[in-house]
Design a protein around this motif. Structure first.
Motif, PDB file in Angstrom:
ATOM      1  N   GLN A 436       0.859  -1.172   0.000  1.00  0.00           N
ATOM      2  CA  GLN A 436       0.000   0.000   0.000  1.00  0.00           C
ATOM      3  C   GLN A 436       0.903   1.232   0.000  1.00  0.00           C
ATOM      4  O   GLN A 436       2.085   1.141   0.344  1.00  0.00           O
ATOM      5  N   THR A 437       0.368   2.370  -0.372  1.00  0.00           N
ATOM      6  CA  THR A 437       1.173   3.587  -0.416  1.00  0.00           C
ATOM      7  C   THR A 437       1.202   4.242   0.959  1.00  0.00           C
ATOM      8  O   THR A 437       0.162   4.611   1.501  1.00  0.00           O
ATOM      9  N   GLN A 438       2.397   4.379   1.523  1.00  0.00           N
ATOM     10  CA  GLN A 438       2.596   4.993   2.828  1.00  0.00           C
ATOM     11  C   GLN A 438       3.011   6.457   2.650  1.00  0.00           C
ATOM     12  O   GLN A 438       3.720   6.807   1.718  1.00  0.00           O
ATOM     13  N   THR A 439       2.560   7.287   3.587  1.00  0.00           N
ATOM     14  CA  THR A 439       2.960   8.700   3.558  1.00  0.00           C
ATOM     15  C   THR A 439       4.270   8.860   4.328  1.00  0.00           C
ATOM     16  O   THR A 439       4.334   9.492   5.379  1.00  0.00           O
ATOM     17  N   LEU A 440       5.315   8.257   3.789  1.00  0.00           N
ATOM     18  CA  LEU A 440       6.613   8.259   4.461  1.00  0.00           C
ATOM     19  C   LEU A 440       7.683   8.833   3.531  1.00  0.00           C
ATOM     20  O   LEU A 440       7.761   8.460   2.369  1.00  0.00           O
ATOM     21  N   ASN A 441       8.507   9.707   4.081  1.00  0.00           N
ATOM     22  CA  ASN A 441       9.586  10.320   3.305  1.00  0.00           C
ATOM     23  C   ASN A 441      10.889   9.581   3.598  1.00  0.00           C
ATOM     24  O   ASN A 441      11.781  10.093   4.276  1.00  0.00           O
ATOM     25  N   ILE A 442      10.984   8.344   3.114  1.00  0.00           N
ATOM     26  CA  ILE A 442      12.166   7.522   3.341  1.00  0.00           C
ATOM     27  C   ILE A 442      13.152   7.772   2.203  1.00  0.00           C
ATOM     28  O   ILE A 442      12.844   7.546   1.036  1.00  0.00           O
ATOM     29  N   LYS A 443      14.338   8.251   2.564  1.00  0.00           N
ATOM     30  CA  LYS A 443      15.306   8.659   1.548  1.00  0.00           C
ATOM     31  C   LYS A 443      16.183   7.514   1.054  1.00  0.00           C
ATOM     32  O   LYS A 443      16.733   7.577  -0.039  1.00  0.00           O
TER      33      LYS A 443
END
Length: 503
Positions: A436-443
């Protein structure tokens, strides 16, 4: 009280059989995570969501009851709801029962009055906006808060300052806090204050050494709840994945997405506004929370620590959930447990001036009236009731399900939102970590959910792709549109597209 829990939840939660589906993406995400556990996949490493393991484990048990419906979740909510009501009953009895006995039920009339007000407390909670669609992590945590509240209030009201809290109760408090830590650790503000007040009570009783020991007993109780997951992840060599997925992401990634640091005064101003809007949005229980905190603080013949206990617990719980500046409707649900003190105040007045010379039949009648009012409160106030009118045949996700099940052993990817419920309806175990699409800013490229989902679509690794609003650029390379629907709630509207892989 059991009947009240069943009937109130039957109306209030979309997990109930009265609704076509609990289509809340959070609840479906928990369901998919629990399902994955019982199908040999490991949370955080094989499938990702950032809540704690006990939440997924309980949802996994619900999945074993029913693979494609939320009936198992509904049963879980009833069990936990019954524990809520019983806990409320025990707290009210501390105020209207025999105050000389910390656990006495008092006479029959006060007991049945307490049962009625316990049902009403539960009703104003589950019919509020913060209850949302049912099945939240906060709802799962409610009995842990309620029974922790009971232990604390019982001690400060009936035992303190004659002696310090027993190590047994301190250990139980640690266990409750440990379960919270392994469900949603932002809720630990309540138990930080809980143990802080207990430690101060040891100091007040001039037992400094035992106060230090009590802190370690509390921490040991917390540690015990971690043992099953230390063993589980340790055997699989995935202790780091557990830390990364639950601690690192929530502390260093999720909060970074939420908001910039507004400074101390800005944070205080922000939290004051949040509290104002919480009261506006949830008057059903906040009226009783406000009355109850005033009653707990200004009640007659109380020691200073006893007066402080309830307001301090409320304040630290609020800070735990909203200190980061993030606000979602269901975050405030745990605050609702303090409504019990408002009903305790009303119960005290009722038993003192109305039921004092009444007979048992009158008490029974009032209790039956309380149960009836509780159910009506939920029916006429719950935001979910209109969704009852939607039939399964009319709800588009069932149409999508029928299209997906045309393929034998289908695989699925959810793009543009959290789990929309199609994994549940089709009984599909996610085969992609970022299912699923997570609202996470993982670089980090190796942990970037957007890059991984894009790769799955670009390479055509999944049979079906459910898309909300955002359509991947490469979707037409391997997929064709087979269905779509516009659907909205709470003032928002979204476009859902179902793509099928071209063979």
């Amino acid at each position: 009280m059991l009947v009240a829990a069943i009937f109130c939840l039957m109306i209030a939660t979309r997990s109930s059989f009265l609704y076509p589906l609990n289509n809340w993406d959070d609840a479906n995400s928990y369901f998919s995570m629990g399902k994955s556990i019982f199908n040999g996949q490991m949370p955080y490493r094989d499938v990702f969501d950032q809540k704690g393991m006990y939440l997924y484990f309980l949802y996994g048990i619900a999945y074993l009851i029913s693979h494609t419906t939320f009936i198992g979740v509904f049963a879980l909510e009833i069990v936990l709801g019954f524990l809520d009501v019983i806990g409320f009953y025990r707290i009210i009895m501390l105020f209207i029962g025999n105050e000389n006995d910390a656990g006495a039920d008092g006479d029959y009339k006060t007991s049945i009055a307490a049962a009625g007000f316990s049902c009403l407390t539960f009703a104003v909670i589950v019919c509020s906006r913060s209850f949302w669609w049912g099945g939240s992590a906060e709802e799962i945590c409610l009995p842990l808060y309620i029974w922790g509240l009971y232990i604390s209030v019982r001690y400060f009201k009936n035992i303190y300052p004659q002696k310090a809290m027993s190590f047994k109760d301190v250990f139980i408090g640690g266990l409750l806090a440990g379960f919270i830590a392994n469900i949603k650790f932002t809720g630990l503000g309540f138990f930080f204050a809980w143990m802080m007040m207990v430690f101060f009570s040891f100091l007040s009783c001039k037992e400094f050494v035992n106060g230090i020991k009590a802190c370690f007993v509390f921490l040991f109780g917390m540690f015990v709840t971690f043992i099953p997951w230390i063993i589980y992840f340790g055997i699989k060599g995935a202790l780091f994945e557990w830390y990364w997925g639950y601690v690192y992401v929530n502390v260093f990634v999720y909060t970074d997405v939420e908001s910039a640091n507004p400074g101390t005064m800005g944070r205080i101003n922000q939290m004051v506004k949040i509290l104002y809007w919480l009261i506006r949005d949830n008057p059903q229980y906040f009226v009783f929370v406000i009355i109850g905190i005033i009653y707990a603080f200004f009640g007659k013949k109380q020691k200073f620590m006893t007066r402080l206990n309830v307001p301090v617990l409320f304040a630290f719980m609020f800070l735990g959930f909203f200190g980061g500046g993030r606000e979602l409707p269901y975050y405030s649900l745990p605050l609702s447990v303090f409504a019990i003190f408002g009903f305790a105040f009303i119960g005290h007045l009722l038993t003192e001036y109305v039921l004092k010379d009444s007979n048992e039949n009158k008490s029974k009648l009032l209790s039956f009236a309380a149960l009836t009012i509780a159910v009506l409160l939920v029916y006429f106030n719950s935001m979910n009731v209109p969704f009852m009118k939607v039939s399964r045949d009319d709800y588009f996700m069932y149409r999508f399900r029928d299209r997906v099940l045309e393929t034998e052993n289908p695989t699925l990817l959810n793009v543009g939102c959290l789990d929309a419920g199609l994994y549940t309806l089709c009984d599909i175990v996610p085969s992609c970590r970022w299912f699923q699409t997570q609202t996470l800013n993982i670089k980090e490229p190796e942990n970037n959910p957007y890059l991984e989902q894009e790769r799955y679509v670009k390479e055509g690794l999944i049979d079906y792709v459910l898309v909300r609003d955002y359509i991947p650029e490469s979707i037409n390379d391997h997929y064709e549109l087979c269905d779509k629907e516009t659907y909205g709630w709470d003032g928002a509207e979204f476009n859902y597209y179902l793509y099928k892989k071209v063979r």
